[in-house]
Design a protein around this motif. Structure first.
Motif, mmCIF file in Angstrom:
data_model
loop_
_atom_site.group_PDB
_atom_site.id
_atom_site.type_symbol
_atom_site.label_atom_id
_atom_site.label_comp_id
_atom_site.label_asym_id
_atom_site.label_seq_id
_atom_site.Cartn_x
_atom_site.Cartn_y
_atom_site.Cartn_z
ATOM 1 N N GLY A 142 0.803 -1.216 0.000
ATOM 2 C CA GLY A 142 0.000 0.000 0.000
ATOM 3 C C GLY A 142 0.834 1.262 0.000
ATOM 4 N N VAL A 143 2.133 1.119 -0.281
ATOM 5 C CA VAL A 143 3.062 2.257 -0.294
ATOM 6 C C VAL A 143 3.291 2.691 -1.737
ATOM 7 N N GLY A 144 3.191 3.975 -1.985
ATOM 8 C CA GLY A 144 3.449 4.507 -3.310
ATOM 9 C C GLY A 144 4.867 5.019 -3.416
ATOM 10 N N GLY A 145 5.273 5.316 -4.633
ATOM 11 C CA GLY A 145 6.627 5.817 -4.797
ATOM 12 C C GLY A 145 6.862 6.368 -6.179
ATOM 13 N N THR A 146 7.997 6.989 -6.327
ATOM 14 C CA THR A 146 8.406 7.496 -7.625
ATOM 15 C C THR A 146 9.915 7.375 -7.754
ATOM 16 N N THR A 173 22.565 5.752 -8.893
ATOM 17 C CA THR A 173 21.724 5.425 -10.039
ATOM 18 C C THR A 173 20.437 6.233 -10.016
ATOM 19 N N ALA A 174 19.768 6.238 -8.883
ATOM 20 C CA ALA A 174 18.478 6.914 -8.781
ATOM 21 C C ALA A 174 18.116 7.061 -7.314
ATOM 22 N N MET A 175 17.040 7.796 -7.078
ATOM 23 C CA MET A 175 16.461 7.893 -5.745
ATOM 24 C C MET A 175 14.993 7.510 -5.842
ATOM 25 N N LEU A 176 14.548 6.670 -4.923
ATOM 26 C CA LEU A 176 13.133 6.356 -4.813
ATOM 27 C C LEU A 176 12.568 7.142 -3.644
ATOM 28 N N ALA A 177 11.447 7.807 -3.877
ATOM 29 C CA ALA A 177 10.719 8.489 -2.807
ATOM 30 C C ALA A 177 9.511 7.625 -2.488
ATOM 31 N N LEU A 178 9.363 7.211 -1.241
ATOM 32 C CA LEU A 178 8.314 6.273 -0.861
ATOM 33 C C LEU A 178 7.436 6.833 0.243
ATOM 34 N N GLY A 179 6.135 6.595 0.112
ATOM 35 C CA GLY A 179 5.189 7.047 1.119
ATOM 36 C C GLY A 179 3.785 6.569 0.786
ATOM 37 N N TYR A 180 2.885 6.674 1.746
ATOM 38 C CA TYR A 180 1.499 6.284 1.501
ATOM 39 C C TYR A 180 0.847 7.359 0.634
ATOM 40 N N PRO A 181 0.314 6.973 -0.516
ATOM 41 C CA PRO A 181 -0.119 7.969 -1.508
ATOM 42 C C PRO A 181 -1.410 8.688 -1.156
ATOM 43 N N LEU A 182 -1.499 9.922 -1.636
ATOM 44 C CA LEU A 182 -2.749 10.682 -1.567
ATOM 45 C C LEU A 182 -3.639 10.349 -2.763
ATOM 46 N N GLY A 183 -3.025 9.924 -3.865
ATOM 47 C CA GLY A 183 -3.770 9.583 -5.070
ATOM 48 C C GLY A 183 -4.283 8.157 -5.035
ATOM 49 N N ARG A 184 -4.968 7.764 -6.101
ATOM 50 C CA ARG A 184 -5.546 6.440 -6.203
ATOM 51 C C ARG A 184 -4.740 5.565 -7.161
ATOM 52 N N TRP A 185 -4.720 4.290 -6.874
ATOM 53 C CA TRP A 185 -4.083 3.351 -7.782
ATOM 54 C C TRP A 185 -4.981 3.167 -9.001
ATOM 55 N N GLY A 186 -4.413 2.802 -10.103
ATOM 56 C CA GLY A 186 -5.234 2.556 -11.285
ATOM 57 C C GLY A 186 -4.373 2.214 -12.482
ATOM 58 N N VAL A 187 -4.985 1.596 -13.477
ATOM 59 C CA VAL A 187 -4.285 1.241 -14.702
ATOM 60 C C VAL A 187 -4.002 2.506 -15.505
ATOM 61 N N ALA A 188 -2.755 2.673 -15.938
ATOM 62 C CA ALA A 188 -2.394 3.849 -16.733
ATOM 63 C C ALA A 188 -3.196 3.860 -18.028
ATOM 64 N N ALA A 189 -3.920 4.946 -18.247
ATOM 65 C CA ALA A 189 -4.794 5.022 -19.420
ATOM 66 C C ALA A 189 -4.164 5.792 -20.570
ATOM 67 N N ASN A 190 -3.022 6.399 -20.336
ATOM 68 C CA ASN A 190 -2.423 7.276 -21.356
ATOM 69 C C ASN A 190 -1.245 6.607 -22.070
ATOM 70 N N ARG A 191 -1.347 5.291 -22.270
ATOM 71 C CA ARG A 191 -0.279 4.565 -22.951
ATOM 72 C C ARG A 191 -0.672 4.277 -24.401
ATOM 73 N N ARG A 192 0.275 4.448 -25.308
ATOM 74 C CA ARG A 192 0.044 4.014 -26.686
ATOM 75 C C ARG A 192 -0.040 2.495 -26.680
ATOM 76 N N PRO A 193 -0.955 1.900 -27.428
ATOM 77 C CA PRO A 193 -1.144 0.454 -27.380
ATOM 78 C C PRO A 193 0.083 -0.314 -27.880
#
Length: 221
Positions: A142-146, A173-193
């Motif tokens: 249930g943890v979100g991140g970027t 290499t990178a940094m991950l920011a992790l926390g309980y999200p304010l947004g909702r989970w969902g399937v990405a709808a803006n992907r080219r097929p």
């Protein structure tokens, strides 16, 4: 959690609650990350978890400076290319920038910063599977991140602040920011097929059969 649900609904979450992530949850995320495949099982990685408020405040200053530098390059046209329609992509970038602005303004409130370092990583081939495993494991908790690489602009300052032994060959290499999200989970709808970004056997031959919509997340899944 079904693996397909994790794969289809794990997305970049830049808006997070300040609630701390329990240490046992952090441990499960990291334990999943180190099970990722890597060439020769060399395990040339190191994960540095940062949750100290004072340290996060110093990193926030570096992040804001780095982001200004990145957007200066974007505005100058020297960073980032896209095959999308320019108008439509501009709208997408606008939403991303707004989300990124929130992330930057609330950087100090991010519960956990996970810095990922590697040695001789061949363009990320060994470390990015571990990064993705960490994000999938976080999703299951249930943890979100970027993922962000913005701090590359301030890499020297970051590694000095974190005490990284760069003389041994370690690179950020990178940094991950992790926390309980304010947004909702969902399937990405803006992907080219799939069939628009894939081919079969040769570059100039179409991918078949076409897949016009997500294969998970529809009624009946």
């Amino acid at each position: 959690m079904d693996v397909r649900e994790a794969l289809y609904t794990t997305r970049m979450m830049r808006r997070m609650r300040p609630d701390p992530i329990p240490v046992d949850v952090q441990g499960r995320i990291l334990d999943a990350a180190i099970r990722a495949p890597n060439g020769g099982n060399a395990q040339r990685w190191h994960f540095l978890a940062v949750d100290d408020p004072a340290l996060k405040a110093e990193l926030a200053t570096l992040y804001r400076t780095a982001r200004e530098r990145e957007y200066a390059e974007i505005d100058a046209g020297t960073l980032g290319r896209t095959r999308h329609d320019p108008v439509a992509h501009a709208e997408t970038l606008g939403r991303i920038k707004k989300s990124g602005d929130y992330f930057t303004e609330h950087f100090e409130e991010i519960p956990l910063l996970l810095f990922v370092f590697a040695i001789d990583d061949h363009g990320g081939a060994n470390i990015y599977p571990a990064i993705w495993s960490a994000l999938l494991a976080a999703r299951a908790e249930g943890v979100g991140g970027t993922i962000t690489t913005v701090l590359r602009y301030q890499a020297d300052e970051v590694v000095k602040l974190l005490g990284v032994p760069t003389d041994e060959g370690w690179q950020m290499t990178a940094m991950l920011a992790l926390g309980y999200p304010l947004g909702r989970w969902g399937v990405a709808a803006n992907r080219r097929p799939v069939h628009e970004v894939s081919s079969r056997n040769r570059w100039d031959r179409p991918y078949t059969p076409e897949i016009p919509s997500p294969l998970w997340g529809t009624s009946g899944d």
